[in-house]
Design a protein around this motif. Sequence first.
Motif, PDB file in Angstrom:
ATOM      1  N   ARG A   1     118.391  -2.639 -93.583  1.00 12.97           N
ATOM      2  CA  ARG A   1     119.786  -2.514 -93.131  1.00 12.97           C
ATOM      3  C   ARG A   1     119.912  -2.643 -91.615  1.00 12.97           C
ATOM      4  O   ARG A   1     120.978  -2.387 -91.044  1.00 12.97           O
ATOM      5  N   TYR A   2     118.814  -3.042 -90.965  1.00 14.57           N
ATOM      6  CA  TYR A   2     118.753  -3.059 -89.499  1.00 14.57           C
ATOM      7  C   TYR A   2     119.860  -3.910 -88.874  1.00 14.57           C
ATOM      8  O   TYR A   2     120.640  -3.442 -88.043  1.00 14.57           O
ATOM      9  N   THR A   3     119.939  -5.173 -89.276  1.00 10.96           N
ATOM     10  CA  THR A   3     120.930  -6.070 -88.676  1.00 10.96           C
ATOM     11  C   THR A   3     122.351  -5.707 -89.078  1.00 10.96           C
ATOM     12  O   THR A   3     123.299  -6.004 -88.344  1.00 10.96           O
ATOM     13  N   MET A   4     122.504  -5.068 -90.236  1.00  5.54           N
ATOM     14  CA  MET A   4     123.832  -4.675 -90.675  1.00  5.54           C
ATOM     15  C   MET A   4     124.336  -3.474 -89.872  1.00  5.54           C
ATOM     16  O   MET A   4     125.500  -3.408 -89.474  1.00  5.54           O
ATOM     17  N   ILE A   5     123.439  -2.515 -89.597  1.00  5.58           N
ATOM     18  CA  ILE A   5     123.828  -1.311 -88.837  1.00  5.58           C
ATOM     19  C   ILE A   5     124.033  -1.665 -87.364  1.00  5.58           C
ATOM     20  O   ILE A   5     125.050  -1.308 -86.762  1.00  5.58           O
TER      21      ILE A   5
ATOM     22  N   LEU B   1     113.381 -10.935 -66.606  1.00  5.09           N
ATOM     23  CA  LEU B   1     113.543 -10.362 -67.940  1.00  5.09           C
ATOM     24  C   LEU B   1     114.938 -10.647 -68.495  1.00  5.09           C
ATOM     25  O   LEU B   1     115.097 -11.051 -69.657  1.00  5.09           O
ATOM     26  N   ILE B   2     115.960 -10.452 -67.667  1.00  5.60           N
ATOM     27  CA  ILE B   2     117.334 -10.728 -68.099  1.00  5.60           C
ATOM     28  C   ILE B   2     117.504 -12.209 -68.425  1.00  5.60           C
ATOM     29  O   ILE B   2     118.100 -12.570 -69.450  1.00  5.60           O
ATOM     30  N   PHE B   3     116.970 -13.072 -67.569  1.00  2.53           N
ATOM     31  CA  PHE B   3     117.106 -14.512 -67.768  1.00  2.53           C
ATOM     32  C   PHE B   3     116.437 -14.952 -69.070  1.00  2.53           C
ATOM     33  O   PHE B   3     116.998 -15.754 -69.832  1.00  2.53           O
ATOM     34  N   VAL B   4     115.252 -14.422 -69.331  1.00  5.47           N
ATOM     35  CA  VAL B   4     114.516 -14.794 -70.541  1.00  5.47           C
ATOM     36  C   VAL B   4     115.275 -14.350 -71.794  1.00  5.47           C
ATOM     37  O   VAL B   4     115.414 -15.113 -72.757  1.00  5.47           O
ATOM     38  N   VAL B   5     115.765 -13.124 -71.783  1.00  2.00           N
ATOM     39  CA  VAL B   5     116.493 -12.607 -72.948  1.00  2.00           C
ATOM     40  C   VAL B   5     117.784 -13.391 -73.176  1.00  2.00           C
ATOM     41  O   VAL B   5     118.148 -13.705 -74.317  1.00  2.00           O
TER      42      VAL B   5
ATOM     43  N   HIS C   1     117.599 -12.803 -79.103  1.00  2.00           N
ATOM     44  CA  HIS C   1     118.951 -12.256 -79.251  1.00  2.00           C
ATOM     45  C   HIS C   1     118.983 -11.266 -80.419  1.00  2.00           C
ATOM     46  O   HIS C   1     119.681 -11.456 -81.420  1.00  2.00           O
ATOM     47  N   GLU C   2     118.195 -10.217 -80.268  1.00  2.00           N
ATOM     48  CA  GLU C   2     118.113  -9.131 -81.239  1.00  2.00           C
ATOM     49  C   GLU C   2     118.447  -7.822 -80.518  1.00  2.00           C
ATOM     50  O   GLU C   2     118.333  -7.736 -79.287  1.00  2.00           O
ATOM     51  N   PRO C   3     118.864  -6.798 -81.276  1.00  2.00           N
ATOM     52  CA  PRO C   3     119.281  -5.539 -80.625  1.00  2.00           C
ATOM     53  C   PRO C   3     118.271  -4.980 -79.639  1.00  2.00           C
ATOM     54  O   PRO C   3     118.626  -4.587 -78.525  1.00  2.00           O
TER      55      PRO C   3
END
Length: 316
Positions: A135-139, A49-53, A60-62
């Motif tokens: 505002r998701y990516t901004m916050i 899971l870590i490797f894939v992300v 590469h999203e929150p």
Amino acid sequence: MNMAIANITVVSHTYFYLLGIPGLEDQHIWISIPFVAFYIIALLGNILLIFVVVTDHSLHEPMYIFLCMLAAIDLVLSTTTIPKAITIFWFNSGGISLNGCTTQLFFIHATFVAESGILLVMAFDRYIAICYPLRYTMILNTSVIIKLGIAVYMRGAVTIFPLIFLVKRLTFCKNNLLPHTYCEHIGLAKYACASIRVNIWYGIFVLLITVVLDIFLIVASYSMILHAIFRMPSQDARHKALQTCGSHICVILLFYIPGIFTFLVQRFGKQIPPHIHIIIANICMLAPPLMNPIIYGIKTKQIKNSIYNLLFQRQK
């Protein structure tokens, strides 16, 4: 007579023996089989899971970065407890120094608090994504994500670190045989000669300001999330929003329900055999690291596609 009593030197144990699961010693080898299998699956699942992300830029999203943090915590939690349990089951090698015991209990409790914090942050992430999508990516920008991650890890370390000193101040003259597969705070402290009232109250204090507070805030977040979802005009939009929260809700239940059950059993289940207590406690340590990557791998389309591409597309 009084002088003789006063001259008696109390010897404090600095070395302990973890007994595994008392009453089931003859079954240790058989019990170790699921432990080993589940631990290997947990390791491979969380590492994958870590490797894939990390390697898939589309993840590469929150939400996925927080999931990566959760997987890292799960790796620490399972590796802190399960390998020692396996050596007890296989080689009857339960010896552990006081320093080793306090180190183990620190990482167990600190990672437990950290995992609770990550689940809260992930609930906050879903709240922003559904209630404030524009505002998701901004916050939740990179700076905020890093600060939240550091805050979660630091909270776990800072709140649990005093336990090391609270344990080391105690004199252990009663017994050095610990009927468990790992060291935990009160399980070790109860073998002290002196009063452990401070240990008990501090443990309750930490529980209240971390896990209990996190549960309250997660419930509050999902109350607002559900309120926002059911106000959506489109049924498809409601279904999609609920689907994005489904994996997180499963992980929350998987983490908190066994923990709450274990707490209630320890406090009120005096009639339950000790080996049941120990087995349930180990389930709490192993179930989240084992199931979290499976839940997200099955229920999250983006992760499922990335794993499929990693495992099969590169073989062509």
